[in-house]
Design an enzyme around this catalytic site. Structure first.
Site, PDB file in Angstrom:
ATOM      1  N   GLU A  58       8.403  16.179  15.770  1.00 39.66           N
ATOM      2  CA  GLU A  58       8.953  16.091  14.425  1.00 39.66           C
ATOM      3  C   GLU A  58       8.173  16.997  13.478  1.00 39.66           C
ATOM      4  OE1 GLU A  58       8.188  12.440  12.222  1.00 39.66           O
ATOM      5  OE2 GLU A  58      10.273  12.493  11.567  1.00 39.66           O
ATOM      6  N   CYS A  88      13.438  10.679   7.320  1.00 42.48           N
ATOM      7  CA  CYS A  88      13.161  10.237   8.702  1.00 42.48           C
ATOM      8  C   CYS A  88      14.357  10.467   9.603  1.00 42.48           C
ATOM      9  CB  CYS A  88      12.730   8.781   8.711  1.00 42.48           C
ATOM     10  SG  CYS A  88      13.913   7.686   7.953  1.00 42.48           S
ATOM     11  N   GLU A 136       8.628   1.477  11.490  1.00 37.18           N
ATOM     12  CA  GLU A 136       9.733   2.441  11.317  1.00 37.18           C
ATOM     13  C   GLU A 136       9.097   3.810  11.364  1.00 37.18           C
ATOM     14  OE1 GLU A 136      12.802   1.868  11.355  1.00 37.18           O
ATOM     15  OE2 GLU A 136      12.530  -0.295  11.363  1.00 37.18           O
ATOM     16  N   SER A 152       4.306   7.637  10.221  1.00 34.67           N
ATOM     17  CA  SER A 152       4.228   8.418  11.463  1.00 34.67           C
ATOM     18  C   SER A 152       3.884   7.542  12.670  1.00 34.67           C
ATOM     19  CB  SER A 152       3.162   9.494  11.308  1.00 34.67           C
ATOM     20  OG  SER A 152       1.902   8.887  11.153  1.00 34.67           O
ATOM     21  N   LYS A 155       0.869  -1.184   0.000  1.00 31.49           N
ATOM     22  CA  LYS A 155       0.000   0.000   0.000  1.00 31.49           C
ATOM     23  C   LYS A 155       0.909   1.238   0.000  1.00 31.49           C
ATOM     24  CE  LYS A 155      -2.758   3.298   1.702  1.00 31.49           C
ATOM     25  NZ  LYS A 155      -1.890   4.429   1.305  1.00 31.49           N
ATOM     26  N   THR A 199       0.079   6.751  13.016  1.00 35.90           N
ATOM     27  CA  THR A 199      -0.393   5.602  12.232  1.00 35.90           C
ATOM     28  C   THR A 199       0.142   4.306  12.828  1.00 35.90           C
ATOM     29  OG1 THR A 199      -0.456   6.990  10.269  1.00 35.90           O
ATOM     30  CG2 THR A 199      -0.506   4.620   9.909  1.00 35.90           C
ATOM     31  N   GLY A 200       1.388   4.328  13.283  1.00 32.84           N
ATOM     32  CA  GLY A 200       1.971   3.140  13.906  1.00 32.84           C
ATOM     33  C   GLY A 200       1.096   2.623  15.042  1.00 32.84           C
TER      34      GLY A 200
HETATM   35  P1  NAD Z   1       1.671   8.466   7.630  1.00 31.34           P
HETATM   36  O1  NAD Z   1       1.785   7.592   8.817  1.00 31.34           O
HETATM   37  O2  NAD Z   1       0.601   9.453   7.584  1.00 31.34           O
HETATM   38  O3  NAD Z   1       1.485   7.581   6.311  1.00 31.34           O
HETATM   39  C1  NAD Z   1       2.319   6.498   6.004  1.00 31.34           C
HETATM   40  C2  NAD Z   1       1.507   5.448   5.288  1.00 31.34           C
HETATM   41  O4  NAD Z   1       0.521   4.964   6.180  1.00 31.34           O
HETATM   42  C3  NAD Z   1       0.764   5.958   4.046  1.00 31.34           C
HETATM   43  O5  NAD Z   1       0.770   4.963   3.061  1.00 31.34           O
HETATM   44  C4  NAD Z   1      -0.633   6.182   4.569  1.00 31.34           C
HETATM   45  O6  NAD Z   1      -1.623   6.093   3.580  1.00 31.34           O
HETATM   46  C5  NAD Z   1      -0.757   5.045   5.557  1.00 31.34           C
HETATM   47  N1  NAD Z   1      -1.761   5.266   6.590  1.00 31.34           N
HETATM   48  C6  NAD Z   1      -2.181   6.439   7.123  1.00 31.34           C
HETATM   49  N2  NAD Z   1      -3.157   6.223   8.029  1.00 31.34           N
HETATM   50  C7  NAD Z   1      -3.359   4.890   8.086  1.00 31.34           C
HETATM   51  C8  NAD Z   1      -4.214   4.044   8.834  1.00 31.34           C
HETATM   52  N3  NAD Z   1      -5.099   4.522   9.708  1.00 31.34           N
HETATM   53  N4  NAD Z   1      -4.130   2.711   8.651  1.00 31.34           N
HETATM   54  C9  NAD Z   1      -3.246   2.195   7.782  1.00 31.34           C
HETATM   55  N5  NAD Z   1      -2.432   2.936   7.022  1.00 31.34           N
HETATM   56  C10 NAD Z   1      -2.467   4.274   7.173  1.00 31.34           C
HETATM   57  O7  NAD Z   1       3.101   9.096   7.462  1.00 31.34           O
HETATM   58  P2  NAD Z   1       3.571  10.052   6.264  1.00 31.34           P
HETATM   59  O8  NAD Z   1       3.054  11.398   6.541  1.00 31.34           O
HETATM   60  O9  NAD Z   1       3.254   9.453   4.968  1.00 31.34           O
HETATM   61  O10 NAD Z   1       5.148   9.970   6.446  1.00 31.34           O
HETATM   62  C11 NAD Z   1       5.831  10.802   7.273  1.00 31.34           C
HETATM   63  C12 NAD Z   1       6.262  10.088   8.532  1.00 31.34           C
HETATM   64  O11 NAD Z   1       6.991   8.898   8.248  1.00 31.34           O
HETATM   65  C13 NAD Z   1       7.192  10.916   9.350  1.00 31.34           C
HETATM   66  O12 NAD Z   1       6.800  10.875  10.695  1.00 31.34           O
HETATM   67  C14 NAD Z   1       8.539  10.255   9.163  1.00 31.34           C
HETATM   68  O13 NAD Z   1       9.479  10.460  10.146  1.00 31.34           O
HETATM   69  C15 NAD Z   1       8.183   8.840   9.003  1.00 31.34           C
HETATM   70  N6  NAD Z   1       9.231   8.120   8.298  1.00 31.34           N
HETATM   71  C16 NAD Z   1       9.981   7.211   8.995  1.00 31.34           C
HETATM   72  C17 NAD Z   1      11.002   6.515   8.384  1.00 31.34           C
HETATM   73  C18 NAD Z   1      11.819   5.488   9.135  1.00 31.34           C
HETATM   74  O14 NAD Z   1      12.556   4.729   8.536  1.00 31.34           O
HETATM   75  N7  NAD Z   1      11.734   5.408  10.451  1.00 31.34           N
HETATM   76  C19 NAD Z   1      11.270   6.729   7.018  1.00 31.34           C
HETATM   77  C20 NAD Z   1      10.489   7.673   6.332  1.00 31.34           C
HETATM   78  C21 NAD Z   1       9.467   8.345   6.980  1.00 31.34           C
END
Ligand code: NAD
Length: 488
Positions: free
Chosen positions: A392, A293, A258, A236, A182, A239-240
């Site tokens: 962040e 990240c 992650e 994020s 996804k 979401t985690g």
């Molecule tokens: P996000 O959590 O909003 O989205 C990430 C993914 O999760 C997307 O595909 C999104 O559609 C999906 N998602 C969102 N809500 C969901 C739900 N309720 N259920 C299932 N899936 C869902 O994050 P973002 O805004 O896309 O990315 C930015 C974040 O990612 C930042 O916090 C950044 O630090 C982090 N990040 C971490 C790493 C790492 O390796 N640790 C790498 C890159 C980005």
């Protein structure tokens, strides 16, 4: 390049069971952050669409078309995928930049370059990792098999979709699993192209399915599936948390997270080349508009050199060429979306209200392009309780805080809920080792920032997550251990 940047992008479909299919839900517009134009549409997969993708992945797994293929045969397909990514690197990079706004110079290396390297690395690993024979009594044979988990759900973000997608896909496929991927709704195009590449290169139908759509609908359906065995995620913390809840509410699937960071970049006065440290530190936060990240978003700097170092860093920030990410002269491209830019700017209001001093940047720029651009930003006088110290931004914003002693530097470094990355700049080897030992983070750079390659793991501690991408360790996420206990 000009031809590629203008090429029409056809409306995209879901990749289900080896074919391109329409979703039940309404399509979503893909808006380019370069100029705000609508590039194309992607499908919005419903829960039923996700169910079909998972069923396809399960059927492929169970009949062994990939999971029981000889390792050498899987390896051949994965090498072919790496070759094709390399052959299509320019197209992939330009398409990705149009979709997510990363400066081309970085995207070309980090996206197709890194994805190809990732497929190659795990292709090579396939026939080099083995199970174990346990040291049992002589009348018993204890075998520990490493078996694929089954169906892997991979949910990835928009900042480096192809690279991070490959970090999940390649080790999962290498171990014989099927995957439902996804992508993020604001960066799906290159991963859909990757699905085509995988299929062309001989990955059997159903082994990889790509479902596009929103997180709230498509992502949540994947997370709640009772037939997904492992969920692997980058994104994020918010979401985690939802994914862990989804696991608890469904089938207790393993969840690898992650997440974000607020990584400290610590400069000691004894660093022999502060000018170089300032140059590297600037790119450590500002590349990809801070949407990295591991970005070094908190500068902790020894008070004795604070003013000089901030001046050098500000000079670097102001010299960076921000603009059209497909213009090769641009060193920094666009912020991924209007939403993200608005979020970045809201942090500026909070910083001012909490006593921060915006030395440079802090504002939207190049508004007449229709795109989403933000000036590299340096904020001083950021105290440890300030929002900018603790949360962040995921934007081109550096928070600066002075310290007086090594103990204080370490305390400040560890004073957030995150633990993803860090850096230490010093000419003192013993101090470097003490800081590496004391900082709670997944990666600590010394006298550099970033650049760690496939050979080493990337992952965090604390609320930065619990799993590692890259390196041979990532394979462990996608296998179960199965014991055979044989009476001889
Ligand atoms: P996000 O959590 O909003 O989205 C990430 C993914 O999760 C997307 O595909 C999104 O559609 C999906 N998602 C969102 N809500 C969901 C739900 N309720 N259920 C299932 N899936 C869902 O994050 P973002 O805004 O896309 O990315 C930015 C974040 O990612 C930042 O916090 C950044 O630090 C982090 N990040 C971490 C790493 C790492 O390796 N640790 C790498 C890159 C980005």
């Amino acid at each position: 390049m000009d031809k590629l940047r203008q090429a029409a992008v056809a409306p995209q479909k879901l990749f289900l069971d080896g074919t391109w299919q329409a979703a039940e839900g309404a399509p979503l517009d893909v808006v380019s952050p370069i100029d705000g134009s609508v590039l194309t549409t992607i499908e919005g997969a419903s829960a039923a669409d996700v169910g079909r993708a998972v069923a396809s992945a399960r059927a492929a797994f169970e009949d062994g078309r990939w999971s029981r293929l000889a390792p050498a045969a899987r390896k051949k397909v994965m090498h072919a995928i790496a070759d094709r990514i390399e052959a299509e690197a320019l197209e992939l990079a330009v398409l990705g930049v149009r979709d997510n706004g990363t400066e081309f110079n970085m995207a070309y290396k980090a996206e197709p370059g890194s994805a190809a390297g990732t497929f190659r690395y795990y292709a090579e690993a396939i026939d080099k990792v083995a199970g174990e024979i346990a040291p049992t009594a002589p009348d018993v044979l204890g075998l520990v098999h490493r078996v694929p988990v089954g169906v892997v759900g991979a949910i990835v973000p928009w900042n480096f979709p192809l690279m991070i997608g490959a970090w999940k896909l390649a080790p999962a496929l290498a171990m014989g699993n099927s995957v439902v991927l996804k992508p993020a709704e604001t960066a799906s195009l290159t991963l859909l192209r990757l699905a085509r590449i995988c299929s062309d290169c001989g990955l059997p139908d159903g082994v990889l399915n790509v479902v596009t759509g929103t997180g709230a609908e498509t992502g949540a359906a994947l997370a709640h599936s009772t037939d997904v065995d492992v969920l692997t995620f980058t994104g994020s913390g918010a979401t985690g948390r939802r994914l862990l809840e989804a696991s608890a509410a469904s089938n207790l699937k393993r969840v690898y997270l992650e997440l974000g960071g607020k990584s400290p970049n610590i400069v000691f006065a004894d660093d022999p080349d502060l000018a170089q440290a300032a140059k590297v530190s600037a790119m450590g936060i500002f590349r990809n508009s801070g949407q990295v990240c591991v970005a070094g978003s908190r500068l902790l700097v020894e008070r004795a050199v604070h003013d000089d170092f901030v001046a050098m860093l500000t000079e670097q920030a102001e010299a960076l060429q921000v603009g059209d990410p497909l213009d090769l002269r641009s060193q920094i491209g666009a912020v991924n979306s209007e939403d993200q830019l608005r979020r970045n700017l809201s942090f500026m209001d909070m910083a001012r209200a909490e006593g921060g001093h915006i030395v440079t940047g802090g504002a939207r720029i190049l508004g007449d392009t229709g795109g989403t651009y933000m000036a590299p930003t340096v904020v001083t006088r950021v105290t440890p309780d300030a929002t900018l110290f603790q949360r962040e931004v995921f934007g081109p914003v550096l928070a600066v805080t002075p310290f007086d002693t090594e103990e204080e530097a370490l305390r400040l470094a560890n004073a957030t809920e995150f633990g993803l990355a860090a850096a230490v700049w010093t000419g003192n080897l013993s101090r470097a080792h003490r800081m590496v030992a004391g900082i709670r983070a997944g990666v600590v750079h010394v006298n550099t920032y970033g650049g760690a390659d496939m050979t080493v793991p990337l992952g965090g501690v604390k609320q930065s997550g619990n799993g590692h991408d890259k390196s041979l360790h990532a394979l462990d996420k996608y296998v179960d251990l199965k014991t055979a206990w044989i009476q001889l």
